[in-house]
Structure formats: structure tokens, C-alpha cells
Design a protein around this motif. Structure first.
Motif, PDB file in Angstrom:
ATOM      1  N   SER A 191      18.923 -22.338   9.425  1.00 50.07           N
ATOM      2  CA  SER A 191      18.567 -23.564   8.710  1.00 50.07           C
ATOM      3  C   SER A 191      17.245 -24.181   9.153  1.00 50.07           C
ATOM      4  N   PHE A 192      16.804 -23.913  10.383  1.00 50.85           N
ATOM      5  CA  PHE A 192      15.587 -24.543  10.875  1.00 50.85           C
ATOM      6  C   PHE A 192      14.448 -23.544  11.066  1.00 50.85           C
ATOM      7  N   SER A 193      14.668 -22.276  10.752  1.00 54.59           N
ATOM      8  CA  SER A 193      13.680 -21.255  11.113  1.00 54.59           C
ATOM      9  C   SER A 193      12.406 -21.322  10.280  1.00 54.59           C
ATOM     10  N   ALA A 194      12.449 -21.966   9.114  1.00 49.88           N
ATOM     11  CA  ALA A 194      11.250 -22.060   8.272  1.00 49.88           C
ATOM     12  C   ALA A 194      10.360 -23.237   8.662  1.00 49.88           C
ATOM     13  N   LEU A 195      10.780 -24.002   9.662  1.00 50.15           N
ATOM     14  CA  LEU A 195      10.056 -25.217  10.036  1.00 50.15           C
ATOM     15  C   LEU A 195       9.074 -24.951  11.166  1.00 50.15           C
ATOM     16  N   ASP A 196       8.038 -25.790  11.235  1.00 53.60           N
ATOM     17  CA  ASP A 196       7.100 -25.728  12.353  1.00 53.60           C
ATOM     18  C   ASP A 196       7.833 -26.060  13.653  1.00 53.60           C
ATOM     19  N   PRO A 197       7.340 -25.554  14.800  1.00 53.31           N
ATOM     20  CA  PRO A 197       8.072 -25.730  16.065  1.00 53.31           C
ATOM     21  C   PRO A 197       8.451 -27.162  16.405  1.00 53.31           C
ATOM     22  N   LEU A 198       7.536 -28.120  16.222  1.00 53.21           N
ATOM     23  CA  LEU A 198       7.843 -29.497  16.579  1.00 53.21           C
ATOM     24  C   LEU A 198       8.899 -30.089  15.646  1.00 53.21           C
ATOM     25  N   ILE A 199       8.773 -29.787  14.350  1.00 56.69           N
ATOM     26  CA  ILE A 199       9.759 -30.283  13.384  1.00 56.69           C
ATOM     27  C   ILE A 199      11.105 -29.616  13.636  1.00 56.69           C
ATOM     28  N   ARG A 200      11.049 -28.353  13.998  1.00 61.56           N
ATOM     29  CA  ARG A 200      12.284 -27.615  14.284  1.00 61.56           C
ATOM     30  C   ARG A 200      13.040 -28.248  15.450  1.00 61.56           C
ATOM     31  N   ARG A 201      12.317 -28.592  16.487  1.00 62.81           N
ATOM     32  CA  ARG A 201      12.971 -29.228  17.637  1.00 62.81           C
ATOM     33  C   ARG A 201      13.529 -30.593  17.249  1.00 62.81           C
ATOM     34  N   ASP A 202      12.796 -31.311  16.398  1.00 59.18           N
ATOM     35  CA  ASP A 202      13.275 -32.611  15.937  1.00 59.18           C
ATOM     36  C   ASP A 202      14.575 -32.454  15.149  1.00 59.18           C
ATOM     37  N   MET A 203      14.678 -31.397  14.333  1.00 53.69           N
ATOM     38  CA  MET A 203      15.905 -31.162  13.574  1.00 53.69           C
ATOM     39  C   MET A 203      17.055 -30.773  14.506  1.00 53.69           C
ATOM     40  N   GLN A 204      16.748 -30.018  15.548  1.00 56.71           N
ATOM     41  CA  GLN A 204      17.780 -29.693  16.538  1.00 56.71           C
ATOM     42  C   GLN A 204      18.305 -30.967  17.195  1.00 56.71           C
ATOM     43  N   ASP A 205      17.374 -31.851  17.559  1.00 51.31           N
ATOM     44  CA  ASP A 205      17.780 -33.138  18.140  1.00 51.31           C
ATOM     45  C   ASP A 205      18.662 -33.912  17.168  1.00 51.31           C
ATOM     46  N   GLN A 206      18.261 -33.914  15.890  1.00 56.83           N
ATOM     47  CA  GLN A 206      19.007 -34.641  14.866  1.00 56.83           C
ATOM     48  C   GLN A 206      20.432 -34.100  14.747  1.00 56.83           C
ATOM     49  N   LEU A 207      20.558 -32.780  14.744  1.00 62.41           N
ATOM     50  CA  LEU A 207      21.884 -32.173  14.613  1.00 62.41           C
ATOM     51  C   LEU A 207      22.759 -32.508  15.815  1.00 62.41           C
ATOM     52  N   LEU A 208      22.199 -32.422  17.012  1.00 62.83           N
ATOM     53  CA  LEU A 208      22.972 -32.725  18.211  1.00 62.83           C
ATOM     54  C   LEU A 208      23.397 -34.191  18.239  1.00 62.83           C
ATOM     55  N   GLU A 209      22.517 -35.070  17.783  1.00 60.68           N
ATOM     56  CA  GLU A 209      22.843 -36.494  17.758  1.00 60.68           C
ATOM     57  C   GLU A 209      23.946 -36.772  16.732  1.00 60.68           C
ATOM     58  N   LEU A 210      23.841 -36.169  15.553  1.00 67.98           N
ATOM     59  CA  LEU A 210      24.876 -36.345  14.540  1.00 67.98           C
ATOM     60  C   LEU A 210      26.226 -35.811  15.017  1.00 67.98           C
ATOM     61  N   GLN A 211      26.180 -34.689  15.733  1.00 68.47           N
ATOM     62  CA  GLN A 211      27.421 -34.064  16.160  1.00 68.47           C
ATOM     63  C   GLN A 211      28.196 -34.925  17.153  1.00 68.47           C
TER      64      GLN A 211
END
Length: 368
Positions: A191-211
């Protein structure tokens, strides 16, 4: 919000001629190459695992390892050649087409790699799409879509169009669409592999926070080991259609199942993953000493352990919350995990850690 248990049992997927015969041959010891010579491709071979309610279970492997095929069998998009998928006690492999569609509409949501947004629908309408499939009234689905968008950091963008958003924002809409249906299980395919590295990390943070709040059951597919280590409560490593190891990030880094897993993990930044609990050696006693020295806890991060070890002439003591000695971390162990295998293999000549009474008498924490 509820979450449910997912189980797979001896799951196979073979493409080509006589797939049932191919499964029998695989069970008898044939490998992928033998089947390929006969015109069959074994995409998934004997996959068995359980995903606990509220767990992020990451399936990772290189391209062609079978991970995306495996994911598509979890919601019935692909029919297994053999084996079973059970979700909250229901055998998905026994369901008919209508029942599978109802399952995907209400209980299982998928987040795709390339967003899969409708360009002619607003952000709100995209987020509400799953609810419209369910037949939810317009006012209710817009309310739930807006709530999901707010959870994903998109409050105020409800009336925007997809082409007005950045890649990271479009992926957030895709995640909001999955969350709006209140599905028990989220399947996330690269789900995050098409994103730039910084945006990808931000999405990872978002997912962990939501979880932390939603506690969904999530199966996350990735080819990026660092992403797997960061997100996964547990990780399954796939190779040539087979799951070769399942465990926590620490299990896979510290106790790789074979040379393939070891080589796969050799470039991972261990300092972001490992803690004292993963690298300590059990220790039941120490030499009598009057020592007022810093100690670690089982949760002390790897980088802090390295800093502590550099300051001490003996192994770092790891104490529990009750002040009991849980183990020690030796410098050679830290050096070895940083990549100096020769140093890790040398005998440890450091003095024994001071005894428990001496340590707890002048106890300091690693964070002090």
C-alpha cells in the motif's frame, strides 16, 4: 470496533494444467522447477499461519515470492487450489460468490498499492464508496466517510478531487475508504510502496497511530524489510511460494531460520528494531561488588545499549521492574549484531557483571 481471527491451513495456489495433481506432487516433495517444466506454476505452497485479533501481520518477500497471490486468497479474489482460509470461524473457501461479495462489502476491506480512486468522485465520495455498495443511506455514509477522513488527517479536503491531492494524500483516501466500512480485517497490498520515502514513513506513522485506537486485524504485504520490521507485530518471510519463517522482528533478526533469511536481513538497521530483551544472555548471579553503575531494562533500545556498553568495563545488566537481574548484554554481542561477525565469534573476556544486590543498591536506568 471489533476485530477477528484469521487462519490459513495448508494453502496452495497452482496456475496451469492439472493443478490438483501439482499439489499432490508438491506434497510428495516436488519443487517449483519440476512443476514449471510440466507447464504449472506454484504461486503459494503449503502456507499455514494465524493472525490474532488486533495484530498487524506482515507478509514480505521479493517479487515472485507469492505474497500478493496469498493475499488475494484471503478475501476470495482467488480460489485456493487446496487448503482453507478461516475468518472468525467461517471457512471462506466454502462460501459461494454472493456470500463472498457480502463478506468483502462488510467485513474485509482492501487497500491497494496505486490508490484505486475514482477520478470523477470527490474525496468524500471516494471514502464513502464501500458504504454505498453496502446500501448505507447517503447522510450516514457521508458522516462516516468524513469521520474516517478526519482519522487519516484529511479533514477539510472532503470536497476536493483526487487530482488535487498529493500521492500521500490519495493513499490516505484509500485508507479512509477501508476504515469507513468498519471492516474487521484490512488487507494492504504494497500500500505504501508507490510513495516517496518521506511520505511513505509518514503513512507508516499514520497506520501505527490509527492502530493504537482501532486495533484492526491487518495483513500487510511488502517487499521492504525495514517497513516490515517497523510495522509488523509478526512477520512471515516468503520465498518461492513458501513461508520460510514466521516470527517477531527480533526473532527474524536474531534467530534467522536459514541462510536466506540471514542474508535478507543483513542490511537492516538493527538499532531501530532490537531491544535488550532480544540480545541479552540469561544471567543468574554476579561477582560480589560495590557498584553504582547504570543498568538497562528489557525494553532499552539497541542504540542505548551500545552507549552503555561503551561506558562500562563489564556486560550491561538488564533489570526487571522489580529490580531482578533478567540477563546481561555483552559487548561482543552488540558488535556482532552491528555486522562484525568475527568480533562476535571471539570469546568474551569481559568481567562478570556485578551482583544483583550491588546493582539494585545503586540502581540507575539506561535513560537516566
Amino acid at each position: 470496533m471489533s476485530s477477528s481471527r484469521l487462519e490459513t491451513e495448508h494453502l496452495y495456489k497452482v496456475f496451469g494444467r492439472r493443478p490438483g495433481d501439482a499439489v499432490t506432487r508438491l506434497e510428495q516433495g516436488a519443487d517449483r522447477d519440476e512443476l514449471r517444466d510440466d507447464g504449472s506454476t506454484a504461486a503459494v505452497i503449503d502456507a499455514s499461519f494465524t493472525v490474532a485479533p488486533g495484530e498487524i501481520f506482515v507478509v514480505m518477500g521479493l517479487s515472485g515470492s507469492g505474497k500478493s497471490t496469498l493475499l488475494r486468497m484471503l478475501n476470495g479474489l482467488l480460489e485456493p487450489t487446496a487448503g482453507h482460509v478461516r475468518f472468525d470461524g467461517d471457512d471462506l473457501t466454502a462460501l459461494g460468490d454472493r456470500e463472498l461479495r457480502a463478506l468483502r462489502a462488510h467485513r474485509i476491506s482492501m487497500v491497494f498499492q496505486h490508490f484505486a480512486l475514482f477520478p470523477h468522485r470527490s474525496v468524500r465520495e471516494n471514502a464513502a464508496y464501500g458504504l454505498s455498495v453496502q446500501g448505507v443511506p447517503r447522510a450516514e455514509r457521508e458522516r462516516r466517510a468524513d469521520e474516517a477522513l478526519a482519522l487519516c488527517g484529511l479533514a477539510g479536503w472532503e470536497n476536493a478531487w483526487p487530482d488535487e491531492l498529493s500521492g500521500g494524500m490519495r493513499q490516505r483516501v484509500g485508507l479512509a475508504r477501508a476504515l469507513a466500512t468498519d471492516a474487521d480485517l484490512l488487507l494492504m497490498d504494497e500500500s505504501f510502496s508507490a510513495l516517496d520515502p518521506l511520505i511513505r514513513r509518514d503513512m507508516q506513522d499514520q497506520l501505527l497511530e490509527l492502530q493504537k485506537t482501532l486495533k484492526k486485524t491487518i495483513v500487510f504485504i511488502t517487499h521492504d524489510l525495514n517497513e516490515a520490521m517497523r510495522l509488523g507485530d509478526r512477520i512471515a518471510v516468503m520465498r518461492d511460494g513458501r513461508i520460510v519463517q514466521t516470527g517477531t522482528a527480533e526473532d527474524i533478526l536474531v534467530r534467522p531460520a536459514d541462510d536466506y533469511v540471514a542474508s535478507f536481513t543483513q542490511d537492516v538497521d538493527r538499532s531501530r528494531v532490537l531491544t535488550a530483551a532480544a540480545v541479552m544472555d540469561p544471567e543468574t548471579h554476579g561477582d560480589e561488588a560495590d557498584c553504582d553503575c547504570p543498568t538497562a531494562t528489557p525494553d532499552t533500545p539497541f542504540t542505548e545499549l551500545c552507549a552503555l556498553s561503551a561506558r562500562l568495563s563489564h556486560p550491561v545488566a538488564v533489570l526487571t521492574e522489580d529490580g531482578e537481574l533478567a540477563g546481561v548484554v555483552r559487548r561482543q554481542r552488540l558488535v556482532g549484531l552491528l555486522g562484525d561477525r568475527q568480533g562476535a565469534a571471539e570469546p568474551c573476556d569481559s568481567p562478570r557483571v556485578p551482583d544483583r544486590a550491588a546493582l539494585t543498591g545503586g540502581k540507575l536506568t539506561a535513560r537516566a
